[in-house]
Design an enzyme around this catalytic site. Sequence first.
Site, short mmCIF file in Angstrom:
data_model
loop_
_atom_site.label_atom_id
_atom_site.label_comp_id
_atom_site.label_asym_id
_atom_site.label_seq_id
_atom_site.Cartn_x
_atom_site.Cartn_y
_atom_site.Cartn_z
N ASP A 144 0.74 -1.28 -0.17
CA ASP A 144 -0.16 0.14 0.10
C ASP A 144 0.54 1.74 -0.05
O ASP A 144 2.07 1.10 1.11
CB ASP A 144 -0.66 -0.11 1.45
N TYR A 178 3.01 9.57 -0.11
CA TYR A 178 3.99 9.41 0.45
C TYR A 178 5.45 9.34 -0.12
O TYR A 178 6.09 9.40 0.39
CB TYR A 178 4.37 8.25 0.59
N LYS A 233 -2.58 6.29 -4.05
CA LYS A 233 -4.20 6.80 -3.88
C LYS A 233 -3.52 7.82 -4.54
O LYS A 233 -2.97 9.00 -4.44
CB LYS A 233 -4.42 6.62 -2.21
N HIS A 267 -7.63 9.49 -1.61
CA HIS A 267 -6.67 8.82 -0.48
C HIS A 267 -7.99 9.93 0.64
O HIS A 267 -8.01 9.19 2.11
CB HIS A 267 -5.88 10.22 -0.36
N GLN A 293 -11.00 2.53 3.11
CA GLN A 293 -9.30 2.62 3.56
C GLN A 293 -9.67 3.81 4.89
O GLN A 293 -9.46 4.77 4.86
CB GLN A 293 -8.31 2.66 3.52
N LEU A 339 -3.45 -1.06 14.98
CA LEU A 339 -2.52 -1.39 16.30
C LEU A 339 -2.73 -0.08 17.24
O LEU A 339 -2.32 -0.54 18.25
CB LEU A 339 -1.62 -2.43 15.88
N ARG A 394 -0.50 3.99 20.53
CA ARG A 394 -1.12 4.96 20.94
C ARG A 394 -1.64 4.91 22.28
O ARG A 394 -1.56 6.53 22.81
CB ARG A 394 -1.66 6.11 19.66
N THR A 404 -0.56 -2.33 7.47
CA THR A 404 0.09 -2.60 8.95
C THR A 404 1.39 -2.13 8.01
O THR A 404 0.66 -2.01 7.24
CB THR A 404 -0.25 -3.71 9.84
N THR A 405 2.22 -2.29 8.67
CA THR A 405 3.81 -1.39 8.77
C THR A 405 4.72 -1.54 10.02
O THR A 405 4.20 -2.34 10.77
CB THR A 405 4.14 -0.51 8.08
N THR A 406 5.88 -1.94 9.41
CA THR A 406 6.74 -2.56 10.56
C THR A 406 8.68 -2.43 9.65
O THR A 406 8.60 -3.24 8.13
CB THR A 406 7.10 -3.74 11.27
N SER A 407 9.55 -2.21 9.80
CA SER A 407 10.75 -1.96 9.74
C SER A 407 11.40 -3.14 10.12
O SER A 407 12.19 -3.47 9.66
CB SER A 407 11.56 -0.85 9.89
N ARG A 459 8.24 -8.88 13.54
CA ARG A 459 6.91 -7.83 13.12
C ARG A 459 6.87 -8.60 12.46
O ARG A 459 5.46 -8.94 12.26
CB ARG A 459 7.50 -7.15 13.91
N1 LIG Z 1 -5.74 6.47 4.42
C1 LIG Z 1 -4.62 7.16 4.89
O1 LIG Z 1 -5.19 7.80 5.23
C2 LIG Z 1 -3.72 6.52 6.13
C3 LIG Z 1 -3.35 6.70 7.13
C4 LIG Z 1 -2.68 6.86 7.55
C5 LIG Z 1 -2.13 5.17 7.24
N2 LIG Z 1 -2.25 4.47 6.22
C6 LIG Z 1 -2.05 3.46 6.07
O2 LIG Z 1 -1.56 2.34 7.25
C7 LIG Z 1 -0.46 2.30 7.33
C8 LIG Z 1 -0.22 1.02 8.67
O3 LIG Z 1 -0.66 2.59 9.31
P1 LIG Z 1 -0.38 2.38 11.37
O4 LIG Z 1 1.76 2.40 11.47
O5 LIG Z 1 -0.91 3.57 11.58
O6 LIG Z 1 -0.49 1.08 11.02
P2 LIG Z 1 -0.63 -0.47 12.66
O7 LIG Z 1 -1.89 0.51 13.64
O8 LIG Z 1 -1.04 -1.89 12.07
O9 LIG Z 1 0.58 -0.02 13.42
C9 LIG Z 1 1.83 -0.36 12.80
C10 LIG Z 1 3.19 0.08 14.36
O10 LIG Z 1 2.64 -1.02 15.54
C11 LIG Z 1 3.64 -1.55 15.28
N3 LIG Z 1 3.64 -2.28 16.17
C12 LIG Z 1 2.60 -3.56 16.50
N4 LIG Z 1 2.90 -4.29 17.27
C13 LIG Z 1 3.17 -3.33 18.43
C14 LIG Z 1 3.23 -3.52 19.99
N5 LIG Z 1 2.04 -4.70 20.45
N6 LIG Z 1 3.73 -2.55 20.61
C15 LIG Z 1 4.11 -1.11 19.54
N7 LIG Z 1 4.52 -1.13 18.89
C16 LIG Z 1 4.27 -2.16 18.10
C17 LIG Z 1 4.78 -1.48 14.61
O11 LIG Z 1 6.26 -1.32 14.76
C18 LIG Z 1 4.29 -0.44 13.62
O12 LIG Z 1 5.52 0.91 13.54
C19 LIG Z 1 1.03 3.03 6.64
O13 LIG Z 1 1.83 2.38 6.17
C20 LIG Z 1 -0.29 3.69 5.73
O14 LIG Z 1 0.80 3.34 4.55
C21 LIG Z 1 -2.90 5.03 5.86
O1 LIG Z 2 -2.03 8.42 3.76
C1 LIG Z 2 -2.18 9.04 4.91
C2 LIG Z 2 -1.56 10.03 6.15
C3 LIG Z 2 -0.52 9.40 5.61
C4 LIG Z 2 0.41 8.24 6.44
N1 LIG Z 2 2.06 8.70 5.89
C5 LIG Z 2 1.78 10.01 4.82
C6 LIG Z 2 3.12 10.50 4.39
C7 LIG Z 2 2.85 11.98 3.81
C8 LIG Z 2 1.92 12.04 4.02
C9 LIG Z 2 0.23 11.54 4.43
C10 LIG Z 2 0.87 10.52 5.07
#
Ligand SMILES: NC(=O)c1ccc[n+]([C@@H]2O[C@H](COP(=O)([O-])OP(=O)(O)OC[C@H]3O[C@@H](n4cnc5c(N)ncnc54)[C@H](O)[C@@H]3O)[C@@H](O)[C@H]2O)c1
Ligand SMILES: OCCc1c[nH]c2ccccc12
Length: 283
Positions: A46, A51, A76, A108, A163, A194, A199, A237-240, A244
């Site tokens: 995704d 981004y 998006k 988006h 989404q 998550l 958070r 979801t995501t992670t580096s 994970r």
């Molecule tokens: N469409 C949108 O407007 C929008 C907005 C935000 C994000 N996104 C997409 O969604 C993706 C994932 O978003 P996210 O990062 O909020 O997802 P998420 O809530 O799945 O969180 C992932 C994060 O949680 C951490 N994590 C996992 N398990 C954990 C634990 N037990 N304790 C502490 N940390 C833990 C991981 O290391 C990672 O950094 C983004 O990369 C992006 O591509 C889209």
């Molecule tokens: O997907 C919308 C929220 C978001 C996640 N990562 C970003 C990076 C740049 C701008 C917006 C975002």
Amino acid sequence: MAPPVLKLLDGQPIPQLAFGTGTALYGSDASLPVRRALAEGFVHIDTAQMYKNESSVGDALAACGIPRAQLFVTTKLDKLAPGESVADSLKGSLKKLQLQYVDLWLVHSPIPFEAAGVLEEVWRGMEACKELGLAKSIGVSNFRPKDLERVLAVAKEKPVVNQIEFHPYVQKQLTPLLALMKQHGILVESFGGLIPLTRATSGPVTPLLQSLAKKYGKTETQVLMGWLRAKGGVAVTTTSKEERLREYLGAFDVALTPEEVAEIDQAGAGLHFRHFQKHMEGF
Ligand SMILES: NC(=O)c1ccc[n+]([C@@H]2O[C@H](COP(=O)([O-])OP(=O)(O)OC[C@H]3O[C@@H](n4cnc5c(N)ncnc54)[C@H](O)[C@@H]3O)[C@@H](O)[C@H]2O)c1
Ligand SMILES: OCCc1c[nH]c2ccccc12
């Protein structure tokens, strides 16, 4: 274990777990985290124009050796330049992604297009992208009921997903949106799933996640992913970190009972917490 595959409203398949690249962690170069995710078994990637990492995602996809038909790539639409068509915008993303098509093309956010009074016109442009074969499926992100209703009023092709930030602490507030989406067969594609662990920690869901993790011999993350899957949608979801990534992929054998899902629903309703996209509040 390869992520299970759901069927979208338009008959297309969608892997139920996606790797997201929209995080400040990766900046404009998401190639290494995407390569890691693909190597561990993710096939759904995704990204988004805003981004600023579509080119790096394209590099990782080109190098991964996985046949295109086995991959699922989402990007998006964020905005249109004056006179730019939606198809032209997608063609620009496809060039960066080094793809002939994307599997899922999302609006988006409704905000920039609603403000310009062009939301319906933009949706017609999304439909044109599907007709042209530039996108297998089309959908939306961060749409409220009123935004969805405007699109549904003119749609020849309904959005297949919305989404949205989705987890136990926003589910109750989202009730009207979830009902409208269910009525039209529009899948929830969650981000921020998550958040109760990242958070809004130590909230009312946490003790339940801890006890269910012990019951199933899984982590709290995997139990929460089991709840997300039980809701019938797709999780982004995501992670580096490789470990994970394996943790996420290991969540697919968590099968919560309906009663356990309901317990998490009820506990989650005890706290409202939204991190992203504040326009989604208060509809
Ligand atoms: N469409 C949108 O407007 C929008 C907005 C935000 C994000 N996104 C997409 O969604 C993706 C994932 O978003 P996210 O990062 O909020 O997802 P998420 O809530 O799945 O969180 C992932 C994060 O949680 C951490 N994590 C996992 N398990 C954990 C634990 N037990 N304790 C502490 N940390 C833990 C991981 O290391 C990672 O950094 C983004 O990369 C992006 O591509 C889209
Ligand atoms: O997907 C919308 C929220 C978001 C996640 N990562 C970003 C990076 C740049 C701008 C917006 C975002």
